[in-house]
Design a protein around this motif. Structure first.
Motif, PDB file in Angstrom:
ATOM      1  N   ARG A 443     -10.027   1.089  -1.182  1.00  0.00           N
ATOM      2  CA  ARG A 443      -9.552   1.767  -2.388  1.00  0.00           C
ATOM      3  C   ARG A 443     -10.517   2.877  -2.810  1.00  0.00           C
ATOM      4  O   ARG A 443     -10.082   3.926  -3.302  1.00  0.00           O
ATOM      5  CB  ARG A 443      -9.392   0.759  -3.533  1.00  0.00           C
ATOM      6  CG  ARG A 443      -8.186  -0.173  -3.386  1.00  0.00           C
ATOM      7  CD  ARG A 443      -8.156  -1.199  -4.491  1.00  0.00           C
ATOM      8  NE  ARG A 443      -6.961  -2.046  -4.407  1.00  0.00           N
ATOM      9  CZ  ARG A 443      -5.846  -1.839  -5.103  1.00  0.00           C
ATOM     10  NH1 ARG A 443      -5.784  -0.826  -5.957  1.00  0.00           N
ATOM     11  NH2 ARG A 443      -4.819  -2.647  -4.975  1.00  0.00           N
ATOM     12  N   LEU A 444     -11.804   2.646  -2.633  1.00  0.00           N
ATOM     13  CA  LEU A 444     -12.782   3.651  -3.018  1.00  0.00           C
ATOM     14  C   LEU A 444     -12.626   4.915  -2.177  1.00  0.00           C
ATOM     15  O   LEU A 444     -12.726   6.040  -2.694  1.00  0.00           O
ATOM     16  CB  LEU A 444     -14.192   3.092  -2.872  1.00  0.00           C
ATOM     17  CG  LEU A 444     -15.326   4.037  -3.288  1.00  0.00           C
ATOM     18  CD1 LEU A 444     -15.192   4.435  -4.759  1.00  0.00           C
ATOM     19  CD2 LEU A 444     -16.694   3.379  -3.029  1.00  0.00           C
ATOM     20  N   SER A 445     -12.362   4.756  -0.886  1.00  0.00           N
ATOM     21  CA  SER A 445     -12.164   5.917  -0.020  1.00  0.00           C
ATOM     22  C   SER A 445     -10.975   6.743  -0.490  1.00  0.00           C
ATOM     23  O   SER A 445     -11.019   7.981  -0.516  1.00  0.00           O
ATOM     24  CB  SER A 445     -11.955   5.464   1.431  1.00  0.00           C
ATOM     25  OG  SER A 445     -13.116   4.833   1.933  1.00  0.00           O
ATOM     26  N   ILE A 446      -9.903   6.051  -0.871  1.00  0.00           N
ATOM     27  CA  ILE A 446      -8.703   6.752  -1.331  1.00  0.00           C
ATOM     28  C   ILE A 446      -8.967   7.449  -2.667  1.00  0.00           C
ATOM     29  O   ILE A 446      -8.440   8.534  -2.937  1.00  0.00           O
ATOM     30  CB  ILE A 446      -7.528   5.762  -1.447  1.00  0.00           C
ATOM     31  CG1 ILE A 446      -7.208   5.190  -0.064  1.00  0.00           C
ATOM     32  CG2 ILE A 446      -6.292   6.435  -2.051  1.00  0.00           C
ATOM     33  CD1 ILE A 446      -6.218   4.055  -0.073  1.00  0.00           C
ATOM     34  N   PHE A 447      -9.820   6.844  -3.506  1.00  0.00           N
ATOM     35  CA  PHE A 447     -10.160   7.473  -4.784  1.00  0.00           C
ATOM     36  C   PHE A 447     -10.775   8.853  -4.568  1.00  0.00           C
ATOM     37  O   PHE A 447     -10.509   9.788  -5.332  1.00  0.00           O
ATOM     38  CB  PHE A 447     -11.130   6.591  -5.568  1.00  0.00           C
ATOM     39  CG  PHE A 447     -11.777   7.300  -6.721  1.00  0.00           C
ATOM     40  CD1 PHE A 447     -11.032   7.694  -7.826  1.00  0.00           C
ATOM     41  CD2 PHE A 447     -13.136   7.610  -6.695  1.00  0.00           C
ATOM     42  CE1 PHE A 447     -11.629   8.367  -8.889  1.00  0.00           C
ATOM     43  CE2 PHE A 447     -13.736   8.275  -7.756  1.00  0.00           C
ATOM     44  CZ  PHE A 447     -12.977   8.650  -8.846  1.00  0.00           C
ATOM     45  N   TRP A 448     -11.613   9.003  -3.543  1.00  0.00           N
ATOM     46  CA  TRP A 448     -12.222  10.307  -3.287  1.00  0.00           C
ATOM     47  C   TRP A 448     -11.146  11.345  -2.972  1.00  0.00           C
ATOM     48  O   TRP A 448     -11.283  12.523  -3.310  1.00  0.00           O
ATOM     49  CB  TRP A 448     -13.235  10.211  -2.145  1.00  0.00           C
ATOM     50  CG  TRP A 448     -14.462   9.427  -2.519  1.00  0.00           C
ATOM     51  CD1 TRP A 448     -14.865   8.237  -2.011  1.00  0.00           C
ATOM     52  CD2 TRP A 448     -15.436   9.791  -3.501  1.00  0.00           C
ATOM     53  NE1 TRP A 448     -16.021   7.809  -2.610  1.00  0.00           N
ATOM     54  CE2 TRP A 448     -16.403   8.754  -3.531  1.00  0.00           C
ATOM     55  CE3 TRP A 448     -15.599  10.875  -4.355  1.00  0.00           C
ATOM     56  CZ2 TRP A 448     -17.507   8.778  -4.374  1.00  0.00           C
ATOM     57  CZ3 TRP A 448     -16.700  10.894  -5.197  1.00  0.00           C
ATOM     58  CH2 TRP A 448     -17.640   9.868  -5.205  1.00  0.00           C
ATOM     59  N   GLY A 449     -10.069  10.910  -2.330  1.00  0.00           N
ATOM     60  CA  GLY A 449      -8.949  11.810  -2.088  1.00  0.00           C
ATOM     61  C   GLY A 449      -8.278  12.231  -3.387  1.00  0.00           C
ATOM     62  O   GLY A 449      -7.957  13.417  -3.586  1.00  0.00           O
TER      63      GLY A 449
END
Length: 488
Positions: A443-449
């Motif tokens: 989820r954190l990786s997607i937040f950067w997007g």
């Protein structure tokens, strides 16, 4: 605004005087204008239906025994569609300014219909991606021809609202597509492998409705008058005036004073137009790239991976994704519908800045909530719906701004170029990037997007505050004088 045009010193025999813009802008609203909206907007409805079905089908495409696509491949297929849209926009946009608006309507819709049906007959990921690319090419061509024609045929006082609503009508189709996806993915109605194929085939067949409606539209008089056909332009306008007078049952308002003197000795304005975009219209060029790139990344990154987020992180069955897509689609349509009039009253500059900046801030906030894992599937959908209620008006205003900001002779190709730049910079990268981020399961990786997408929207809003023009209720020729205009 720019006032110096090319070729001021021209023999009088090679020029003519016209008041066509004033005659078109002073017309009262009539059934003719509704025909323009429906005949052009129905293409967006069908596009929204088809694209939403694809978004809702991403889970089914992954489960397909024939295609068996990974989340990354779903993102790549979406990017292939956008690559096709970029190429189609530039090529067909150039043809639209060269050959006219009406001729290109038939070509682009036929390509869209054939390619969409072919998607339903795909036998591998590569065939599916290739057909999606051709579908995108047809739709890319539509962006230029449709937006140019709307702006040239609709009276100035309603141009902003109408353009936003027609572009927003994509989401009416999206709502229908969401319901359609629920139907075709219901195993009680048809097998899953047949369902996703039927969705494409039906969407392509419905595209034939567009061809029928377009038959009743005339060529743009503004295009005719700037491409050496003044007599035909006068005839078309006279026919429109007669029709509107009959439909309203009242005499037409008097034509405002003033007019244009235009050259008739030049038919091809592409290279002079490109030079003008890089020099006289440099500020408008920077603005167009910023608006198009930001909305393309933001929209396509979320929309083309919408179903994957729901299925991978919230456990929503692929057959139920359509129910979550429905409120999202309706919010996207209601945004331009309810906010559109403000672009003609409060003004372009204020509303473009506000909608871009606000949607960016909301996207960043929602991304943080998603990363914190505090939202349910329903709450996530509600958050997305709120963001894109605002972002939909912002995205539609990008096409409005680009269409208004450049001379009539290169209006379609300008729309196409900025759509291509924006989609190439932001739209193609967005789905592919988010597909890879979703593959990580973090989820954190997607937040950067989401942070990147929201930041681009805020930045575009800042650019609009400094560079956007107050084009509301002004004639197109006042905002950007034709290249063929002769100074008097």
């Amino acid at each position: 605004m720019p006032t110096t045009q090319l070729g001021d010193h021209v023999e009088r025999s090679k020029t003519f005087r016209t008041n066509i813009p004033n005659r078109l802008d002073r017309l009262p609203w009539a059934r003719f204008h509704w025909l323009v909206i429906i005949a052009l907007g129905v293409a967006w409805v069908l596009d929204g239906l088809e694209v939403t079905v694809v978004g809702s089908l991403s889970g089914a495409l992954s489960d397909s025994k024939v295609l068996h696509m990974t989340p990354a491949q779903v993102g790549y297929a979406a990017s292939a569609y956008l690559v096709g849209a970029v190429v189609g926009a530039v090529f067909f946009g150039w043809l639209t300014d060269w050959l006219g608006r009406k001729k290109l309507f038939t070509i682009t819709v036929l390509l869209y219909v054939a390619a969409t049906i072919a998607c339903g007959l795909s036998w591998s990921f590569w065939s599916f991606a290739a057909f999606r690319m051709l579908t995108g090419a047809g739709i890319g061509g539509e962006y230029a021809a449709v937006n140019a024609t709307i702006q040239e045929m609709i009276p100035a006082r309603r141009r902003g609202f109408t353009d936003l609503v027609v572009n927003g009508s994509f989401w009416l189709g999206a709502a229908v597509g969401a319901l359609g996806a629920v139907t075709v993915l219901d195993p009680r109605i048809m097998p899953a492998e047949i369902g996703w194929r039927a969705a494409f085939v039906i969407g392509g067949v419905l595209g034939m409705i567009v061809l029928f409606l377009r038959h009743f539209l005339p060529e743009s008089p503004r295009w005719l008058m700037t491409h050496g056909q003044p007599e035909e332009a006068e005839k078309v306008v006279a026919d429109i005036e007669t029709r509107v007078e009959q439909e309203t049952g009242a005499p037409l308002p008097a034509t405002p004073e003033g007019g244009l003197t235009l050259r008739t000795d030049v038919r091809a304005w592409f290279w002079p137009g490109m030079e003008a975009l890089a020099t006289t219209y440099r500020r408008q060029t920077v603005l167009g790239v910023a608006l198009m790139a930001a909305q393309a990344f933001c929209y396509n990154a979320v929309f083309f991976t919408y179903a994957l987020i729901l299925t991978k992180f919230y456990g929503v069955a692929s057959g139920r994704v359509g129910w979550f897509m429905l409120p999202f689609a309706l919010g996207n349509f209601l945004g331009p519908l309810l906010l559109g009039r403000l672009f003609d009253t409060v003004g372009r500059r204020v509303m473009i800045t506000l909608t871009y900046a606000l949607s960016g801030v909301l996207m960043i906030g929602t991304g943080w909530l998603f990363a914190s894992d505090v939202l349910s599937a329903g709450q996530q959908t509600a958050a997305w719906t709120g963001i894109f209620f605002v972002a939909s008006a912002a995205a539609s205003s990008a096409y409005l701004t680009v269409g208004e900001s450049f001379p009539l002779e290169v209006r379609a190709v300008a729309i196409a170029l900025f759509y291509a730049f924006g989609t190439g910079l932001g739209g193609v990268a967005g789905p592919a990037l988010f597909g890879v981020l979703i593959d990580t399961g973090s989820r954190l990786s997607i937040f950067w997007g989401y942070l990147l997408g929201g930041g681009l929207m805020v930045l575009a809003g800042v650019v609009a505050w400094f560079l956007a023009a107050n084009a509301e209720r002004r004639a197109l020729e006042d905002v950007a004088p034709p290249l063929s205009a002769v100074r008097e």
